[in-house]
Design a protein around this motif. Structure first.
Motif, PDB file in Angstrom:
ATOM      1  N   ASP A   6      35.394  19.536  38.067  1.00  0.00           N
ATOM      2  CA  ASP A   6      36.415  19.138  39.064  1.00  0.00           C
ATOM      3  C   ASP A   6      35.950  17.949  39.895  1.00  0.00           C
ATOM      4  OD1 ASP A   6      38.080  21.228  38.262  1.00  0.00           O
ATOM      5  OD2 ASP A   6      37.077  22.640  39.602  1.00  0.00           O
ATOM      6  N   GLY A   7      35.125  17.101  39.305  1.00  0.00           N
ATOM      7  CA  GLY A   7      34.647  15.910  39.996  1.00  0.00           C
ATOM      8  C   GLY A   7      35.155  14.647  39.330  1.00  0.00           C
ATOM      9  N   THR A   8      34.630  13.513  39.778  1.00  0.00           N
ATOM     10  CA  THR A   8      35.018  12.215  39.224  1.00  0.00           C
ATOM     11  C   THR A   8      33.778  11.367  39.016  1.00  0.00           C
ATOM     12  OG1 THR A   8      35.328  11.258  41.440  1.00  0.00           O
ATOM     13  CG2 THR A   8      37.267  12.233  40.373  1.00  0.00           C
ATOM     14  N   LEU A   9      33.890  10.447  38.071  1.00  0.00           N
ATOM     15  CA  LEU A   9      32.826   9.475  37.809  1.00  0.00           C
ATOM     16  C   LEU A   9      33.492   8.109  37.689  1.00  0.00           C
ATOM     17  CD1 LEU A   9      29.872   8.815  37.241  1.00  0.00           C
ATOM     18  CD2 LEU A   9      30.320   9.254  34.809  1.00  0.00           C
ATOM     19  N   THR A  10      33.136   7.195  38.568  1.00  0.00           N
ATOM     20  CA  THR A  10      33.738   5.867  38.584  1.00  0.00           C
ATOM     21  C   THR A  10      32.660   4.805  38.543  1.00  0.00           C
ATOM     22  OG1 THR A  10      33.778   5.875  41.010  1.00  0.00           O
ATOM     23  CG2 THR A  10      35.762   6.658  39.868  1.00  0.00           C
ATOM     24  N   VAL A  11      33.070   3.586  38.219  1.00  0.00           N
ATOM     25  CA  VAL A  11      32.143   2.470  38.129  1.00  0.00           C
ATOM     26  C   VAL A  11      32.729   1.265  38.828  1.00  0.00           C
ATOM     27  CG1 VAL A  11      33.089   1.732  35.904  1.00  0.00           C
ATOM     28  CG2 VAL A  11      30.780   1.027  36.557  1.00  0.00           C
ATOM     29  N   THR A  12      31.895   0.528  39.518  1.00  0.00           N
ATOM     30  CA  THR A  12      32.246  -0.768  40.094  1.00  0.00           C
ATOM     31  C   THR A  12      31.131  -1.738  39.734  1.00  0.00           C
ATOM     32  OG1 THR A  12      31.197  -0.176  42.198  1.00  0.00           O
ATOM     33  CG2 THR A  12      33.575   0.197  42.007  1.00  0.00           C
ATOM     34  N   SER A  13      31.519  -2.903  39.257  1.00  0.00           N
ATOM     35  CA  SER A  13      30.510  -3.855  38.816  1.00  0.00           C
ATOM     36  C   SER A  13      31.035  -5.268  38.969  1.00  0.00           C
ATOM     37  CB  SER A  13      30.132  -3.601  37.358  1.00  0.00           C
ATOM     38  OG  SER A  13      29.153  -4.521  36.924  1.00  0.00           O
ATOM     39  N   THR A  14      30.151  -6.161  39.354  1.00  0.00           N
ATOM     40  CA  THR A  14      30.446  -7.584  39.448  1.00  0.00           C
ATOM     41  C   THR A  14      29.423  -8.328  38.599  1.00  0.00           C
ATOM     42  OG1 THR A  14      31.283  -7.326  41.695  1.00  0.00           O
ATOM     43  CG2 THR A  14      30.720  -9.559  40.986  1.00  0.00           C
ATOM     44  N   PRO A  15      29.882  -9.053  37.583  1.00  0.00           N
ATOM     45  CA  PRO A  15      28.915  -9.780  36.741  1.00  0.00           C
ATOM     46  C   PRO A  15      27.993 -10.668  37.567  1.00  0.00           C
ATOM     47  CG  PRO A  15      31.097  -9.817  35.746  1.00  0.00           C
ATOM     48  CD  PRO A  15      31.265  -9.220  37.112  1.00  0.00           C
ATOM     49  N   GLY A  16      26.693 -10.503  37.321  1.00  0.00           N
ATOM     50  CA  GLY A  16      25.700 -11.283  38.039  1.00  0.00           C
ATOM     51  C   GLY A  16      25.209 -10.648  39.308  1.00  0.00           C
ATOM     52  N   GLU A  17      25.870  -9.556  39.761  1.00  0.00           N
ATOM     53  CA  GLU A  17      25.475  -8.943  41.031  1.00  0.00           C
ATOM     54  C   GLU A  17      25.024  -7.498  40.877  1.00  0.00           C
ATOM     55  OE1 GLU A  17      28.474  -9.345  43.953  1.00  0.00           O
ATOM     56  OE2 GLU A  17      28.628 -11.532  43.765  1.00  0.00           O
ATOM     57  N   GLY A  18      25.354  -6.840  39.772  1.00  0.00           N
ATOM     58  CA  GLY A  18      24.899  -5.472  39.580  1.00  0.00           C
ATOM     59  C   GLY A  18      26.036  -4.507  39.323  1.00  0.00           C
ATOM     60  N   THR A  19      25.661  -3.234  39.119  1.00  0.00           N
ATOM     61  CA  THR A  19      26.611  -2.185  38.764  1.00  0.00           C
ATOM     62  C   THR A  19      26.319  -0.948  39.599  1.00  0.00           C
ATOM     63  OG1 THR A  19      26.716  -3.023  36.499  1.00  0.00           O
ATOM     64  CG2 THR A  19      27.512  -0.778  36.858  1.00  0.00           C
ATOM     65  N   ALA A  20      27.378  -0.195  39.919  1.00  0.00           N
ATOM     66  CA  ALA A  20      27.220   1.041  40.678  1.00  0.00           C
ATOM     67  C   ALA A  20      28.096   2.112  40.050  1.00  0.00           C
ATOM     68  CB  ALA A  20      27.604   0.834  42.141  1.00  0.00           C
ATOM     69  N   PHE A  21      27.479   3.243  39.688  1.00  0.00           N
ATOM     70  CA  PHE A  21      28.199   4.414  39.217  1.00  0.00           C
ATOM     71  C   PHE A  21      28.222   5.439  40.351  1.00  0.00           C
ATOM     72  CE2 PHE A  21      26.956   2.466  35.243  1.00  0.00           C
ATOM     73  CZ  PHE A  21      28.057   2.690  34.425  1.00  0.00           C
ATOM     74  N   LEU A  22      29.393   6.027  40.588  1.00  0.00           N
ATOM     75  CA  LEU A  22      29.541   6.982  41.687  1.00  0.00           C
ATOM     76  C   LEU A  22      30.045   8.304  41.126  1.00  0.00           C
ATOM     77  CD1 LEU A  22      29.446   7.534  44.731  1.00  0.00           C
ATOM     78  CD2 LEU A  22      31.859   6.788  44.845  1.00  0.00           C
ATOM     79  N   LEU A  23      29.214   9.350  41.274  1.00  0.00           N
ATOM     80  CA  LEU A  23      29.561  10.704  40.851  1.00  0.00           C
ATOM     81  C   LEU A  23      29.963  11.501  42.092  1.00  0.00           C
ATOM     82  CD1 LEU A  23      29.637  13.079  38.801  1.00  0.00           C
ATOM     83  CD2 LEU A  23      27.193  13.430  39.320  1.00  0.00           C
ATOM     84  N   ARG A  24      31.193  12.053  42.077  1.00  0.00           N
ATOM     85  CA  ARG A  24      31.682  12.865  43.208  1.00  0.00           C
ATOM     86  C   ARG A  24      31.902  14.280  42.701  1.00  0.00           C
ATOM     87  NH1 ARG A  24      34.011  10.640  47.757  1.00  0.00           N
ATOM     88  NH2 ARG A  24      35.530  12.352  47.766  1.00  0.00           N
ATOM     89  N   LEU A  25      31.288  15.234  43.390  1.00  0.00           N
ATOM     90  CA  LEU A  25      31.417  16.646  43.036  1.00  0.00           C
ATOM     91  C   LEU A  25      31.885  17.431  44.257  1.00  0.00           C
ATOM     92  CD1 LEU A  25      28.062  17.111  41.088  1.00  0.00           C
ATOM     93  CD2 LEU A  25      30.350  16.866  40.097  1.00  0.00           C
ATOM     94  N   PRO A  26      32.673  18.486  44.053  1.00  0.00           N
ATOM     95  CA  PRO A  26      33.098  19.300  45.200  1.00  0.00           C
ATOM     96  C   PRO A  26      31.888  19.892  45.915  1.00  0.00           C
ATOM     97  CG  PRO A  26      34.409  19.814  43.247  1.00  0.00           C
ATOM     98  CD  PRO A  26      33.275  18.944  42.792  1.00  0.00           C
ATOM     99  N   ALA A  27      31.925  19.872  47.214  1.00  0.00           N
ATOM    100  CA  ALA A  27      30.799  20.397  48.006  1.00  0.00           C
ATOM    101  C   ALA A  27      30.792  21.913  47.970  1.00  0.00           C
ATOM    102  CB  ALA A  27      30.899  19.890  49.441  1.00  0.00           C
ATOM    103  N   GLY A  28      29.601  22.495  48.112  1.00  0.00           N
ATOM    104  CA  GLY A  28      29.508  23.953  48.193  1.00  0.00           C
ATOM    105  C   GLY A  28      28.797  24.513  46.986  1.00  0.00           C
TER     106      GLY A  28
END
Length: 487
Positions: free
Chosen positions: A465-487
């Motif tokens: 029940d979570g999400t996995l997203t990516v944001t990236s800019t060529p030449g500047e790097g990449t970030a993966f974000l994993l969101r999971l329900p707390a608890g």
């Protein structure tokens, strides 16, 4: 677009129902206006015809009586030929001599003659009247009149006029009556039209609402159920035919989705069965390769190299088979373990493993002071973190800094894996979590990637029940974000 947003964009003035109602109301209003104008013109022509008949019957007798000096119209001096018949109240008589008004009078309410005076403009207007022609209307300073000119016996012009205010008053009353009557008619017709149009177009509204609901359904979900049919059994109008056509389209989509789901289910079972069946022969191949390496003493260098390659390929195939089997299980919706998981410990272990596998990278950790726990499958969550870190290690050059951050929140826990590497092309980001997706340069086969790591990570995150997203800019790097329900 949601149904509410779509309906908000459809202002009443833009709907087919509104346009039809307004259009028919405008047509009805135009028809009433034409009918009213035709009625007014006919009545005016009729009333002016009556005035012209009265003027023709009167001739110039009234103005002649003024020339003789008679004090009252209809006076009788004993000469029947010179008797002036009675004139209606408001009748004017004018005698022109040499283009100037010689005598002029009006029959007053008591039947006597009241002398009239005219302005220069009135005199010019009267002088323009030609004897013998049809009566005409004139706007004099004393009012609107219908005038008839006849030639006198001594070179003068005798003019008789009847007031137009009775005609104008009648036409004004007619206009008021028509305006009230036509207004009621247009209002009643518009209301009736709106009711009829609304009832007629109700099937189209149901089709539109159903189409909007279908557009918001998750058609990729095998459990999605399309709405039932809308059309009547026997269409009797074009609107019913649209509903029937829409039902046929829904049935076609329903059939296509059923075929797709069946195909995907067969493919999923095939992948699962094939992956399961391949595990035994792969294990046999590896065992025989290891046995061949020690059976009769140390093998020669070429044989040892061949056996090493066989073992390496077997390991890669085993990993691929395991990944395919896991994806098949995720697709089949098989539940994972649900137990408390120390996410802080998983992040620490995953980063330590990544540091050992890639010492040429710079690995950084940003953890909260207190331990963070979630509910889920610890082994699979560790696999998500390992895949993200492996992805950062294999697809960035040596010396790249990879930072893993754990951020707890009241509703969700976030794990971010950021690197300052070359980044990912924008065209690739949209399909990055698809299976067997690879880039064209830094994400090549040379790294040994199967293209399943991120797809597996995405699937595991979704099952939790979570999400996995990516944001990236060529030449500047990449970030993966994993969101999971707390608890």
């Amino acid at each position: 677009m949601s149904v509410a947003a779509a309906r908000a964009r459809w202002r009443p003035s833009r709907t087919l129902r509104g346009r039809l109602t307004v259009g028919l109301a405008v047509i009805l209003l135009a028809a009433c206006a034409v009918l009213g104008a035709a009625t007014a013109l006919f009545l005016r022509s009729f009333l002016l015809g009556q005035l012209d008949s009265q003027l023709a019957a009167a001739g110039g007798r009234f103005s002649v009586s003024l020339e003789r000096g008679e004090l009252a119209p209809g006076g009788d001096d004993g000469d029947a030929d010179n008797a002036v018949p009675g004139q209606s109240v408001g009748t004017i008589g004018i005698r022109l001599l040499g283009g100037q008004v010689a005598q002029a009078a009006e029959v007053s309410d008591d039947g006597s003659n009241r002398t009239l005076t005219f302005t220069a403009a009135d005199t010019a207007l009267l002088a323009a009247l030609a004897p013998g022609r049809q009566a005409s209307s004139a706007d004099l300073s004393i009012g609107d009149y219908r005038l008839q000119a006849v030639a006198g016996h001594d070179g003068d012009v005798q003019i008789t006029g009847l007031p137009l205010h009775p005609v104008n008053g009648t036409l004004a009353r007619l206009a008021i009556i028509e305006a009230a009557l036509f207004g009621i008619l247009v209002l009643a017709g518009g209301t009736a039209t709106a009711i009829v149009v609304r009832r007629t177009l109700q099937p189209l509204e149901r089709v539109s609402a159903t189409a909007l609901r279908v557009s918001e359904l998750p058609l990729t979900d095998a459990d999605t159920v399309l709405p039932a049919g809308l059309g009547p059994a026997e269409p009797t109008s074009e609107v019913d035919q649209v509903s029937v056509a829409f039902d046929h389209m829904l049935e076609h989509v329903r059939s296509a989705l059923a075929v797709r789901d069946a195909t995907e289910d067969r493919l999923r079972r095939f992948v699962a069965d094939a992956s399961h069946e391949l595990r035994t022969p792969l294990a046999t191949i590896r065992a025989h390769a290891e046995y061949a390496g020690i059976a009769d003493g140390p093998p020669s260098a070429p044989v040892a190299e061949a056996l090493s390659r066989i073992t390496s390929a077997t390991d890669r195939m085993g990993t691929l088979v395991a990944d395919l089997l896991l994806l098949a299980r995720l697709d089949a919706g098989r539940p994972l373990a649900r137990e408390p998981v120390d996410l802080t410990r998983l992040v620490l272990d995953a980063v330590f493993d990544a540091r050992a596998a890639g010492p040429e990278h710079h690995w950084r950790l940003d953890l909260p002071e207190e331990a963070v726990a979630v509910t889920g499958d610890g082994e699979r969550l560790h696999q998500v973190l390992a895949n993200l870190l492996t992805n950062a290690r294999t697809h960035t050059p040596a010396g790249t800094t990879v930072t893993t951050t754990l951020s707890p929140g009241p509703a969700a826990v976030e794990v971010a894996v950021r690197d300052d590497g070359p980044g990912i092309a924008a065209a690739l980001q949209a399909e990055l979590f698809d299976r067997f997706t690879r880039g064209d340069s830094s994400r090549a086969r040379d790294h040994g990637s199967t293209g399943l790591g991120l797809a597996i990570a995405y699937g595991i995150a979704t099952v939790h029940d979570g999400t996995l997203t990516v944001t990236s800019t060529p030449g500047e790097g990449t970030a993966f974000l994993l969101r999971l329900p707390a608890g």
